[in-house]
Scaffold this motif. Structure first.
Motif, PDB file in Angstrom:
ATOM      1  N   HIS A   1      15.904  87.882 -77.442  1.00 21.72           N
ATOM      2  CA  HIS A   1      17.064  88.739 -77.209  1.00 21.72           C
ATOM      3  C   HIS A   1      18.065  88.100 -76.242  1.00 21.72           C
ATOM      4  CE1 HIS A   1      14.238  91.737 -78.864  1.00 21.72           C
ATOM      5  NE2 HIS A   1      15.304  92.438 -79.183  1.00 21.72           N
ATOM      6  N   HIS A   2      17.883  86.794 -75.970  1.00 21.08           N
ATOM      7  CA  HIS A   2      18.788  86.029 -75.103  1.00 21.08           C
ATOM      8  C   HIS A   2      18.776  86.548 -73.660  1.00 21.08           C
ATOM      9  CE1 HIS A   2      20.172  84.358 -78.862  1.00 21.08           C
ATOM     10  NE2 HIS A   2      20.530  85.564 -79.288  1.00 21.08           N
ATOM     11  N   GLY A   3      17.601  87.024 -73.237  1.00 20.21           N
ATOM     12  CA  GLY A   3      17.449  87.454 -71.857  1.00 20.21           C
ATOM     13  C   GLY A   3      16.530  86.519 -71.092  1.00 20.21           C
ATOM     14  N   THR A   4      16.186  86.908 -69.871  1.00 13.85           N
ATOM     15  CA  THR A   4      15.283  86.101 -69.042  1.00 13.85           C
ATOM     16  C   THR A   4      14.260  87.009 -68.373  1.00 13.85           C
ATOM     17  OG1 THR A   4      16.714  86.294 -67.090  1.00 13.85           O
ATOM     18  CG2 THR A   4      17.057  84.380 -68.527  1.00 13.85           C
ATOM     19  N   VAL A   5      13.115  86.446 -68.038  1.00 14.22           N
ATOM     20  CA  VAL A   5      12.107  87.160 -67.265  1.00 14.22           C
ATOM     21  C   VAL A   5      11.593  86.213 -66.188  1.00 14.22           C
ATOM     22  CG1 VAL A   5      10.324  86.547 -68.964  1.00 14.22           C
ATOM     23  CG2 VAL A   5       9.889  88.393 -67.339  1.00 14.22           C
ATOM     24  N   LYS A   6      11.580  86.704 -64.952  1.00 13.73           N
ATOM     25  CA  LYS A   6      11.171  85.891 -63.809  1.00 13.73           C
ATOM     26  C   LYS A   6      10.133  86.653 -62.990  1.00 13.73           C
ATOM     27  CE  LYS A   6      15.766  83.740 -63.441  1.00 13.73           C
ATOM     28  NZ  LYS A   6      16.943  83.550 -62.568  1.00 13.73           N
ATOM     29  N   VAL A   7       9.385  85.911 -62.197  1.00  8.97           N
ATOM     30  CA  VAL A   7       8.386  86.526 -61.340  1.00  8.97           C
ATOM     31  C   VAL A   7       8.553  86.015 -59.919  1.00  8.97           C
ATOM     32  CG1 VAL A   7       6.649  84.740 -61.804  1.00  8.97           C
ATOM     33  CG2 VAL A   7       5.919  87.006 -61.031  1.00  8.97           C
ATOM     34  N   SER A   8       8.385  86.899 -58.967  1.00 14.26           N
ATOM     35  CA  SER A   8       8.279  86.521 -57.557  1.00 14.26           C
ATOM     36  C   SER A   8       7.083  87.277 -56.993  1.00 14.26           C
ATOM     37  CB  SER A   8       9.550  86.876 -56.789  1.00 14.26           C
ATOM     38  OG  SER A   8       9.801  88.270 -56.837  1.00 14.26           O
ATOM     39  N   SER A   9       6.293  86.596 -56.199  1.00 17.66           N
ATOM     40  CA  SER A   9       5.047  87.230 -55.766  1.00 17.66           C
ATOM     41  C   SER A   9       4.619  86.767 -54.392  1.00 17.66           C
ATOM     42  CB  SER A   9       3.939  86.922 -56.788  1.00 17.66           C
ATOM     43  OG  SER A   9       2.741  87.581 -56.444  1.00 17.66           O
ATOM     44  N   GLU A  10       4.086  87.712 -53.662  1.00 18.44           N
ATOM     45  CA  GLU A  10       3.422  87.463 -52.384  1.00 18.44           C
ATOM     46  C   GLU A  10       2.382  88.559 -52.221  1.00 18.44           C
ATOM     47  OE1 GLU A  10       6.324  89.822 -49.301  1.00 18.44           O
ATOM     48  OE2 GLU A  10       6.920  87.786 -49.934  1.00 18.44           O
ATOM     49  N   PRO A  11       1.401  88.377 -51.352  1.00 23.30           N
ATOM     50  CA  PRO A  11       0.383  89.418 -51.187  1.00 23.30           C
ATOM     51  C   PRO A  11       1.020  90.766 -50.871  1.00 23.30           C
ATOM     52  CG  PRO A  11      -0.308  87.412 -50.083  1.00 23.30           C
ATOM     53  CD  PRO A  11       1.102  87.176 -50.538  1.00 23.30           C
ATOM     54  N   GLY A  12       0.684  91.774 -51.667  1.00 17.33           N
ATOM     55  CA  GLY A  12       1.228  93.110 -51.465  1.00 17.33           C
ATOM     56  C   GLY A  12       2.486  93.415 -52.249  1.00 17.33           C
ATOM     57  N   LYS A  13       3.053  92.408 -52.911  1.00 17.61           N
ATOM     58  CA  LYS A  13       4.261  92.677 -53.712  1.00 17.61           C
ATOM     59  C   LYS A  13       4.436  91.601 -54.782  1.00 17.61           C
ATOM     60  CE  LYS A  13       9.263  93.376 -53.612  1.00 17.61           C
ATOM     61  NZ  LYS A  13      10.509  93.364 -52.804  1.00 17.61           N
ATOM     62  N   THR A  14       4.337  92.027 -56.032  1.00 14.61           N
ATOM     63  CA  THR A  14       4.622  91.153 -57.165  1.00 14.61           C
ATOM     64  C   THR A  14       5.687  91.829 -58.016  1.00 14.61           C
ATOM     65  OG1 THR A  14       2.406  90.194 -57.234  1.00 14.61           O
ATOM     66  CG2 THR A  14       3.712  90.056 -59.255  1.00 14.61           C
ATOM     67  N   GLU A  15       6.756  91.108 -58.292  1.00  9.71           N
ATOM     68  CA  GLU A  15       7.873  91.688 -59.050  1.00  9.71           C
ATOM     69  C   GLU A  15       8.177  90.838 -60.281  1.00  9.71           C
ATOM     70  OE1 GLU A  15      12.614  92.954 -58.584  1.00  9.71           O
ATOM     71  OE2 GLU A  15      11.538  92.041 -56.908  1.00  9.71           O
ATOM     72  N   PHE A  16       8.160  91.497 -61.434  1.00 11.50           N
ATOM     73  CA  PHE A  16       8.647  90.876 -62.668  1.00 11.50           C
ATOM     74  C   PHE A  16      10.027  91.451 -62.938  1.00 11.50           C
ATOM     75  CE2 PHE A  16       4.213  89.900 -63.145  1.00 11.50           C
ATOM     76  CZ  PHE A  16       4.207  88.708 -63.853  1.00 11.50           C
TER      77      PHE A  16
ATOM     78  N   VAL B   1      13.132  91.543 -65.474  1.00 10.40           N
ATOM     79  CA  VAL B   1      13.613  91.282 -66.822  1.00 10.40           C
ATOM     80  C   VAL B   1      15.114  91.511 -66.828  1.00 10.40           C
ATOM     81  CG1 VAL B   1      13.481  91.956 -69.243  1.00 10.40           C
ATOM     82  CG2 VAL B   1      11.425  92.021 -67.824  1.00 10.40           C
ATOM     83  N   CYS B   2      15.851  90.474 -67.200  1.00 15.64           N
ATOM     84  CA  CYS B   2      17.310  90.561 -67.310  1.00 15.64           C
ATOM     85  C   CYS B   2      17.642  90.575 -68.800  1.00 15.64           C
ATOM     86  CB  CYS B   2      17.952  89.364 -66.611  1.00 15.64           C
ATOM     87  SG  CYS B   2      19.753  89.429 -66.566  1.00 15.64           S
TER      88      CYS B   2
END
Length: 470
Positions: A447-462, A464-465
């Motif tokens: 769909h011409h989008g992106t998905v990224k991840v950022s993570s540290e103990p206690g917080k993981t965020e995916f 989706v743009c």
């Protein structure tokens, strides 16, 4: 396992479909550089975690390839005469991941990995044939694992739905049985009421109070202690006024908001000898209303779940892209996974931008994205104290951003660059195929989008743009 010399000939290898176009000189070289291995039935060609030692060509016999999932054998495939396996040219595999058990006496031509470089440099056609075997194997295994991924996802959804549907279905059965028994005794109460000699004012008072109780828009919301206290007060009042067969009167009167003041007001308008029969009639009517209401609510719950399934799978839509509200898709996904979320004790925080425009997407595939990301987040929070899942949506120019955040232990930094790779998983054997995030990445890119991840103990965020008009 025995290694020895065997008079294997080129004609034996030419019979193998993958090698039939390879020049005979190269096949002769392959035989000369290989060892002939015999394995007894019940022995293993390989077990999980072993280093790949080279190419194995099954000349005779049968080998079963399987994994163990929670001590249960899951057969993946069967390798028979002519199968080529092991460390093929240009393969990045290093270790075995399953069991290869011989189901009957098996003979294998074993080519050592330290000869692979010579094979690639000097024997082009043989290398080409073996690379073709590898690509076919990857394609077949990918298709199998994708099917497993779908079945695992379907299994999770089915388990949750079965649980969610079982509760209202059981409530309908219980209420219908109770209602049938209740209606069986209704004629006796009716006979008592009909035998009364009531003034019109008494009939109006009882009828008005019943209408008020049944037609009340909302029942009173009471704490357990407050409810128990009111039921005790009602029971005392009924005893003081010599009301016979109180049974479930205190519970029903309290639930429908019939207070002591209401009862006192009714008492003033009715002859004392008529009070017991009228209250019994009112209680029976309220009991019937309660059971019918329970059946109606349970039926509505089932209808809502079926509607959510249809919306989640988009059964009524074609396979083309459509403009749709992304928030509805996320909420339907949460409803599908509600049982697992409740079981894990996860608190859900929704921060949705309700002004988001509809997005143009393959809706069924888009829901796969939310399913995989939310399901992974719930798995990551297993055993976490006060687990919390935050889902945010917001518009960013021509895109919609969706953040799925969990407070799990996080993804190690060295693994973050690999989590979208096919077959890479940090879950235990049998809990994941390593294709969930690969599916997410593939669908979002489609769909011409992106998905990224950022993570540290206690917080993981995916994050989706997703383009609004993909």
């Amino acid at each position: 396992m025995k290694t020895g010399i065997y008079s294997l000939q080129v004609k034996d290898l030419i019979k193998i479909e993958a090698l039939k176009e390879v020049p005979e000189m190269q096949l002769k070289w392959l035989i000369d550089e290989s060892a002939y291995v015999s394995i007894s039935a019940g022995d293993f060609l390989f077990e999980p975690g072993e280093e790949l030692k080279g190419i194995s060509i099954i000349i005779k016999g049968r080998i079963e390839l399987y994994f163990l999932q929670k001590n249960n054998k899951k057969v993946i495939s069967e390798m028979t005469e002519g199968t080529i396996t092991g460390l093929l040219p240009f393969s990045r595999a290093k270790m075995t991941t399953g069991y290869g058990e011989c189901k009957e006496p098996t003979q294998i031509l074993s080519f050592p990995k330290d000869k692979l470089k010579e094979l690639i440099v000097n024997h082009y056609e043989l290398t080409e044939a073996l690379v073709h075997v590898m690509t076919s194997r990857v394609r077949d295994f990918t298709a199998l694992q994708q099917q497993n991924e779908k079945m695992m996802a379907l299994g999770k959804l089915s388990a949750g739905l079965a649980h969610e549907l079982n509760n209202p279905a059981s409530a309908i059965v219980r209420s219908s049985v109770s209602l049938k028994r209740h209606l069986e005794v209704a004629p006796d109460a009716f006979r008592e009421v009909m035998a009364l000699k009531m003034e019109p004012s008494e009939i109006d008072a009882a009828s008005e109070m019943m209408t008020q109780m049944i037609c009340s828009i909302e029942k009173p919301k009471l704490s357990m202690m407050k409810r128990a206290s009111l039921e005790d007060e009602t029971l005392d009042w009924l005893d003081e006024n010599h009301v016979a067969e109180v049974c479930d009167m205190p519970e029903n009167f309290t639930e429908f908001g019939l207070s002591i003041d209401h009862l006192e007001d009714l008492k003033k308008q009715i002859k004392p000898e008529n009070l017991s029969a009228i209250l019994t009639w009112m209680n029976n009517s309220l009991t019937t209303e309660k059971m019918v209401s329970d059946i109606g609510e349970a039926s509505k719950r089932i209808a809502d779940l079926v509607g959510s399934v249809k919306n989640f799978t988009h059964m009524d839509n074609g396979g083309d892209k459509q403009f749709a509200d992304m928030t509805i898709g996320i909420r339907n996904t949460l409803k599908m996974l509600d049982h697992k979320i409740k079981k894990t004790g996860i608190a859900i925080e929704e921060d949705f931008d309700e002004t988001l425009p509809p997005v143009n997407a393959f809706l069924g595939e888009l829901n796969q994205v939310w399913t995989n990301l939310i399901d992974n987040a719930t798995d990551a929070m297993e055993g976490v104290h006060q687990p919390k899942l935050i889902i945010k949506t917001k518009k960013d120019r021509e895109f919609v951003n969706v953040s799925i955040i969990d407070n799990g232990p996080g993804i190690p930094e060295e693994n973050q660059s690999k989590i979208f790779d096919p077959f890479y998983t940090t879950k235990e054997m049998g809990k994941g195929t390593g294709l969930g995030l690969d599916v997410v990445n593939r669908i979002v890119k489609q769909h011409h989008g992106t998905v990224k991840v950022s993570s540290e103990p206690g917080k993981t965020e995916f994050l989706v743009c997703f383009p609004i008009n993909a």
